[in-house]
Write a protein that holds these residues in place. Structure first.
Motif, mmCIF file in Angstrom:
data_model
loop_
_atom_site.group_PDB
_atom_site.id
_atom_site.type_symbol
_atom_site.label_atom_id
_atom_site.label_comp_id
_atom_site.label_asym_id
_atom_site.label_seq_id
_atom_site.Cartn_x
_atom_site.Cartn_y
_atom_site.Cartn_z
ATOM 1 N N GLU A 222 0.835 -1.201 0.000
ATOM 2 C CA GLU A 222 0.000 0.000 0.000
ATOM 3 C C GLU A 222 0.872 1.254 0.000
ATOM 4 O OE1 GLU A 222 -3.359 2.303 -0.164
ATOM 5 O OE2 GLU A 222 -3.206 0.141 -0.383
ATOM 6 N N ALA A 223 1.942 1.238 0.796
ATOM 7 C CA ALA A 223 2.850 2.388 0.841
ATOM 8 C C ALA A 223 3.538 2.581 -0.509
ATOM 9 C CB ALA A 223 3.885 2.193 1.941
ATOM 10 N N ALA A 224 3.961 1.500 -1.133
ATOM 11 C CA ALA A 224 4.616 1.591 -2.443
ATOM 12 C C ALA A 224 3.639 2.113 -3.486
ATOM 13 C CB ALA A 224 5.161 0.226 -2.859
ATOM 14 N N GLN A 225 2.410 1.666 -3.423
ATOM 15 C CA GLN A 225 1.378 2.132 -4.362
ATOM 16 C C GLN A 225 1.141 3.625 -4.171
ATOM 17 O OE1 GLN A 225 -0.660 -0.323 -6.159
ATOM 18 N NE2 GLN A 225 -1.566 1.280 -7.368
ATOM 19 N N SER A 226 1.052 4.065 -2.928
ATOM 20 C CA SER A 226 0.831 5.494 -2.641
ATOM 21 C C SER A 226 1.993 6.338 -3.125
ATOM 22 C CB SER A 226 0.624 5.703 -1.142
ATOM 23 O OG SER A 226 -0.551 5.076 -0.721
ATOM 24 N N GLU A 227 3.217 5.858 -2.908
ATOM 25 C CA GLU A 227 4.401 6.588 -3.371
ATOM 26 C C GLU A 227 4.389 6.708 -4.890
ATOM 27 O OE1 GLU A 227 7.878 4.671 -1.860
ATOM 28 O OE2 GLU A 227 7.336 5.073 0.217
ATOM 29 N N GLY A 228 4.014 5.637 -5.578
ATOM 30 C CA GLY A 228 3.931 5.664 -7.035
ATOM 31 C C GLY A 228 2.874 6.634 -7.515
#
Length: 64
Positions: free
Chosen positions: A47-53
């Motif tokens: 979820e954090a990686a998706q948000s950063e992207g």
């Protein structure tokens, strides 16, 4: 045997969690809780990686 894999999204080649799980792993409370904990960490990381992207795409688009 089952295999559980967590990636940030369908297009990503990043694997955050990849584990073979046997039924015996779920029959013991300690090991089943450990699997659930590792899975939860991977989902949070995804979820954090998706948000950063998403932030990077929005930031790049607004600078144009």
């Amino acid at each position: 045997m089952a295999r559980v894999t967590v990636t940030p999204d369908e297009q990503s080649d990043v694997v955050l969690f990849d584990e073979h799980i046997y039924p015996i792993h779920l029959q013991n409370q300690i090991s089943s809780l450990q699997i659930a904990e590792r899975l939860a960490w991977a989902v949070e990381d995804a979820e954090a990686a998706q948000s950063e992207g998403d932030e990077r795409r929005v930031g790049a688009g607004s600078q144009a």
